[in-house]
Write an enzyme that holds these catalytic residues in place. Structure first.
Site, short mmCIF file in Angstrom:
data_model
loop_
_atom_site.label_atom_id
_atom_site.label_comp_id
_atom_site.label_asym_id
_atom_site.label_seq_id
_atom_site.Cartn_x
_atom_site.Cartn_y
_atom_site.Cartn_z
N LYS A 1 8.33 1.56 13.73
CA LYS A 1 8.73 1.11 12.39
C LYS A 1 9.56 2.18 11.67
O LYS A 1 9.18 3.34 11.64
CB LYS A 1 7.48 0.78 11.58
CG LYS A 1 7.73 0.41 10.12
CD LYS A 1 6.43 -0.02 9.47
CE LYS A 1 6.52 -0.12 7.96
NZ LYS A 1 5.27 -0.59 7.36
N TYR B 1 1.93 2.74 8.06
CA TYR B 1 1.45 2.64 6.69
C TYR B 1 2.12 1.47 5.99
O TYR B 1 3.22 1.06 6.35
CB TYR B 1 1.60 3.95 5.91
CG TYR B 1 2.97 4.61 5.84
CD1 TYR B 1 4.01 4.05 5.11
CD2 TYR B 1 3.19 5.83 6.47
CE1 TYR B 1 5.24 4.68 5.02
CE2 TYR B 1 4.42 6.47 6.39
CZ TYR B 1 5.45 5.89 5.66
OH TYR B 1 6.66 6.52 5.58
N CYS B 2 1.41 0.90 5.03
CA CYS B 2 1.86 -0.31 4.33
C CYS B 2 2.33 -1.39 5.30
O CYS B 2 3.47 -1.87 5.22
CB CYS B 2 2.97 0.03 3.32
SG CYS B 2 3.24 -1.28 2.10
N PRO B 3 1.46 -1.79 6.26
CA PRO B 3 1.89 -2.77 7.26
C PRO B 3 2.11 -4.16 6.66
O PRO B 3 1.44 -4.54 5.69
CB PRO B 3 0.72 -2.79 8.26
CG PRO B 3 -0.47 -2.39 7.44
CD PRO B 3 0.05 -1.42 6.41
N LEU C 1 0.84 -1.19 0.00
CA LEU C 1 0.00 0.00 0.00
C LEU C 1 0.88 1.25 0.00
O LEU C 1 2.09 1.17 -0.13
CB LEU C 1 -0.92 -0.03 1.23
CG LEU C 1 -1.98 -1.13 1.23
CD1 LEU C 1 -2.59 -1.29 2.61
CD2 LEU C 1 -3.07 -0.83 0.20
#
Length: 281
Positions: free
Chosen positions: A161, A148-150, A93
């Site tokens: 992260k 975001y974009c896990p 994502l």
């Protein structure tokens, strides 16, 4: 130290550094490059290759992001905030790139037995742990909820992260790609994506579960390690780390057959991006 069977151990590592030239081209260029290198490394035209790349202020969207109900409004927000945006051809994502984010692609040839997906991710994780071993911090690979974009190979220190890994496979080549938030504010980058999804969903239920961003769970390596790291310093760490795992390390650019290959792959990436985004322009 690395295990003896580590994919980081290569007879030759070729380095293609586009950390400064990338600032002057679209991120689409990078996805065309990695497809080219997958084909040339997978086809035996070139040895294992590490490519480094940095782009200006950009949001790299995944295909699922193009299905947001109010995508046009969300893209207008990105433009207002000074972001360019593209749709990438690997999974995942939306992620943020800027001058404080170093991307590393490791392009490996598929072996006789093939490289399973976890081995690709593990190779990049091992590399990052090796590069920053002098800081004596535990770098974990696990999903950081709220980022975001896990994904299950989010890299974090103390639960925050700083990097995400993706993979692209084609033509017997594997490109393992990571974005490393080296400097700047991880939280500010996450706030931009949080707002992008808030505008893109506008309170509507969606079939696909977009992440609920919690900006505080993201940070840069400079923030987490307590030092002002630069992209150039991290590049130096990368070179020394690869040198420790190769008999021969050399800097290079696209050669011979790779040049026309790049032209065709880049064209494909541009067409694909246009196909996804043209309805919203």
């Amino acid at each position: 130290m690395m295990e003896n069977n580590s994919l980081l151990k290569q007879k030759k590592w070729r380095i293609i550094d586009q950390s400064s030239t990338g600032l002057h081209v679209s991120p689409l260029h990078s996805f065309g490059m990695d497809d080219t290198l997958c084909a040339s490394v997978g086809g035996g035209l070139a040895p294992a290759t590490a490519r480094t790349w940095v782009h200006g202020k950009s949001v790299i969207l995944g295909i699922q992001d193009t299905k947001l109900p109010y995508l046009k409004n969300a893209l207008a927000y990105l433009e207002k905030e000074g972001f360019q945006y593209i749709v990438r051809n690997s999974g995942g994502l939306a992620v943020v790139l800027d001058e404080g984010v170093l991307n590393i692609s490791l392009i490996l040839p598929e072996q006789e037995k093939g490289i399973d997906i976890n081995s690709g991710y593990d190779t990049m994780w091992e590399l990052i742990k090796y590069m920053f071993s002098d800081f004596h911090k535990n770098i974990e690979a696990k999903e950081i909820v709220g980022s975001y974009c896990p994904g299950s190979y989010d890299l974090s220190i103390d639960g925050k992260k700083f990097a995400g890994i993706s993979q692209r496979r084609m033509r017997s080549g594997v490109a393992v790609q990571i974005y490393l938030c080296v400097s700047g504010s991880g939280q500010k980058r996450a706030e931009a994506i949080e707002e992008f999804y808030a505008i893109g969903k506008n309170g509507e239920e969606t079939k696909f579960a977009y992440p609920d961003i919690v900006p505080e769970v993201m940070a840069s390596l400079s923030e987490l390690l307590g030092v002002e790291l630069t992209v150039d310093q991290v590049l130096t760490k990368l070179l020394y780390s690869l040198k420790d795992h190769a008999e021969f390390l050399f800097a290079d650019q696209l050669q011979g057959e790779e040049i026309p290959l790049f032209d065709s792959y880049y064209e494909r990436v541009i067409e694909r991006n246009e196909k996804f985004l043209s309805p919203f322009r």
